[in-house]
Design an enzyme around this catalytic site. Structure first.
Site, PDB file in Angstrom:
ATOM      1  N   GLY A  40       0.759  -1.248   0.000  1.00 49.23           N
ATOM      2  CA  GLY A  40       0.000   0.000   0.000  1.00 49.23           C
ATOM      3  C   GLY A  40       0.785   1.291   0.000  1.00 49.23           C
ATOM      4  O   GLY A  40       0.310   2.298  -0.512  1.00 49.23           O
ATOM      5  N   ASP A  99      -4.693   1.517  10.889  1.00 53.05           N
ATOM      6  CA  ASP A  99      -6.103   1.202  11.118  1.00 53.05           C
ATOM      7  C   ASP A  99      -6.234   0.712  12.571  1.00 53.05           C
ATOM      8  O   ASP A  99      -6.367   1.521  13.482  1.00 53.05           O
ATOM      9  CB  ASP A  99      -6.492   0.143  10.079  1.00 53.05           C
ATOM     10  CG  ASP A  99      -7.968  -0.166  10.057  1.00 53.05           C
ATOM     11  OD1 ASP A  99      -8.766   0.763  10.140  1.00 53.05           O
ATOM     12  OD2 ASP A  99      -8.327  -1.359   9.970  1.00 53.05           O
ATOM     13  N   THR A 100      -6.119  -0.581  12.835  1.00 52.30           N
ATOM     14  CA  THR A 100      -6.132  -1.057  14.223  1.00 52.30           C
ATOM     15  C   THR A 100      -4.789  -0.780  14.904  1.00 52.30           C
ATOM     16  O   THR A 100      -4.691  -0.762  16.123  1.00 52.30           O
ATOM     17  CB  THR A 100      -6.394  -2.572  14.294  1.00 52.30           C
ATOM     18  OG1 THR A 100      -5.311  -3.257  13.664  1.00 52.30           O
ATOM     19  CG2 THR A 100      -7.692  -2.937  13.613  1.00 52.30           C
ATOM     20  N   GLY A 101      -3.738  -0.615  14.103  1.00 49.72           N
ATOM     21  CA  GLY A 101      -2.400  -0.378  14.639  1.00 49.72           C
ATOM     22  C   GLY A 101      -1.610  -1.653  14.888  1.00 49.72           C
ATOM     23  O   GLY A 101      -0.457  -1.614  15.295  1.00 49.72           O
ATOM     24  N   THR A 103      -0.423  -4.068  12.777  1.00 50.03           N
ATOM     25  CA  THR A 103       0.733  -4.302  11.894  1.00 50.03           C
ATOM     26  C   THR A 103       1.928  -3.465  12.319  1.00 50.03           C
ATOM     27  O   THR A 103       3.039  -3.979  12.487  1.00 50.03           O
ATOM     28  CB  THR A 103       0.365  -3.958  10.428  1.00 50.03           C
ATOM     29  OG1 THR A 103      -0.866  -4.592  10.114  1.00 50.03           O
ATOM     30  CG2 THR A 103       1.441  -4.407   9.464  1.00 50.03           C
ATOM     31  N   LYS A 127      -6.870   6.159  11.097  1.00 44.74           N
ATOM     32  CA  LYS A 127      -8.304   6.059  11.410  1.00 44.74           C
ATOM     33  C   LYS A 127      -8.445   5.921  12.925  1.00 44.74           C
ATOM     34  O   LYS A 127      -8.414   4.801  13.440  1.00 44.74           O
ATOM     35  CB  LYS A 127      -8.851   4.764  10.800  1.00 44.74           C
ATOM     36  CG  LYS A 127      -9.434   4.882   9.427  1.00 44.74           C
ATOM     37  CD  LYS A 127     -10.120   3.551   9.100  1.00 44.74           C
ATOM     38  CE  LYS A 127      -9.970   3.224   7.651  1.00 44.74           C
ATOM     39  NZ  LYS A 127     -10.456   1.898   7.318  1.00 44.74           N
ATOM     40  N   ASP A 155      -5.728  -0.566  -1.955  1.00 44.38           N
ATOM     41  CA  ASP A 155      -6.510  -1.401  -2.879  1.00 44.38           C
ATOM     42  C   ASP A 155      -7.826  -1.892  -2.292  1.00 44.38           C
ATOM     43  O   ASP A 155      -8.052  -1.866  -1.080  1.00 44.38           O
ATOM     44  CB  ASP A 155      -5.694  -2.632  -3.274  1.00 44.38           C
ATOM     45  CG  ASP A 155      -5.646  -3.669  -2.148  1.00 44.38           C
ATOM     46  OD1 ASP A 155      -5.383  -3.274  -0.995  1.00 44.38           O
ATOM     47  OD2 ASP A 155      -5.885  -4.853  -2.428  1.00 44.38           O
ATOM     48  N   ARG A 161      -5.274   0.757  -6.945  1.00 41.77           N
ATOM     49  CA  ARG A 161      -4.044   1.343  -6.384  1.00 41.77           C
ATOM     50  C   ARG A 161      -3.530   2.513  -7.217  1.00 41.77           C
ATOM     51  O   ARG A 161      -2.840   3.391  -6.720  1.00 41.77           O
ATOM     52  CB  ARG A 161      -2.943   0.277  -6.299  1.00 41.77           C
ATOM     53  CG  ARG A 161      -3.208  -0.820  -5.285  1.00 41.77           C
ATOM     54  CD  ARG A 161      -1.937  -1.622  -5.058  1.00 41.77           C
ATOM     55  NE  ARG A 161      -2.171  -2.917  -4.447  1.00 41.77           N
ATOM     56  CZ  ARG A 161      -2.281  -3.143  -3.136  1.00 41.77           C
ATOM     57  NH1 ARG A 161      -2.187  -2.137  -2.300  1.00 41.77           N
ATOM     58  NH2 ARG A 161      -2.474  -4.359  -2.682  1.00 41.77           N
TER      59      ARG A 161
END
Ligand code: 5GP
Length: 173
Positions: A40, A99-101, A103, A127, A155, A161
């Site tokens: 990404g 996002d959730t953090g 990764t 987010k 994506d 992308r």
């Protein structure tokens, strides 16, 4: 299905220019190993390094998080690792979205073990509504609502992308 512009190309590029100037100031002429998180972040990182006036060593990494976010907190699978040793180096990890953090938490933990001189994070998007693992983003592009976004590297099932803007699906399709 139609795609609406959520963050325009102009806005993205203007923000990247600001981030590039800030990073240039902060690293003060020193070499930076920039680690783009695939897939990404490829477009963001390509524009960001061109907005930085610093010597750059470009590396890429691919990682996927797993677990339910509580049991396997911050565990990541590194499926493609960087090629260079980052011990004693200035490292800037560049991500598309936090996002959730999960990764990033895992990835930064792993990178800390490699003993860099310093470790910073740039993310184009964040987010807050979805955040489960607090990640300190040193250079943030935009905070966004809880929407699934596509384009500018991001994506949906491998597509979109190539869009030069960040988009969302419109209701009418
Ligand atoms: P996290 O571990 O922070 O939950 O996950 C981050 C990854 O999930 C991002 O690198 C990205 O690949 C994917 N992701 C999270 N939110 C979105 C979104 O709104 N759109 C797209 N295309 N991918 C997302």
């Amino acid at each position: 299905m139609a795609v609406d512009v959520y963050i325009s190309e102009e806005k993205i590029q203007a923000r990247i220019k600001e981030l590039g100037e800030q990073i240039t100031k902060d690293f003060n002429g020193e070499e930076v190993t920039v680690v783009g998180v695939l897939n990404g972040a490829f477009m963001f990182v390509a524009d960001l390094i061109r907005a930085m006036d610093l010597p750059v060593v470009m590396e890429f990494i691919k990682a996927s998080s797993y677990g339910d976010g509580t049991v396997s907190k911050g565990k990541v699978d590194i499926t493609l690792d960087i090629q260079k040793d980052i011990k004693g180096k200035n490292v800037l990890v560049v991500e598309d979205i936090v996002d959730t953090g999960l990764t990033l938490t895992g990835l930064l933990e792993d990178f800390k073990q490699r003993d860099p001189k310093n470790l910073k994070l740039a993310s184009l998007l964040f987010k807050p509504a979805r955040c489960q693992h607090k990640v300190n983003i040193d250079y943030l592009g935009f905070e966004i609502e809880d929407k699934f976004v596509i384009g500018y590297g991001l994506d949906y099932a491998g597509k979109y992308r190539e869009l030069p803007f960040i988009g969302v699906y419109s209701e009418d399709f």
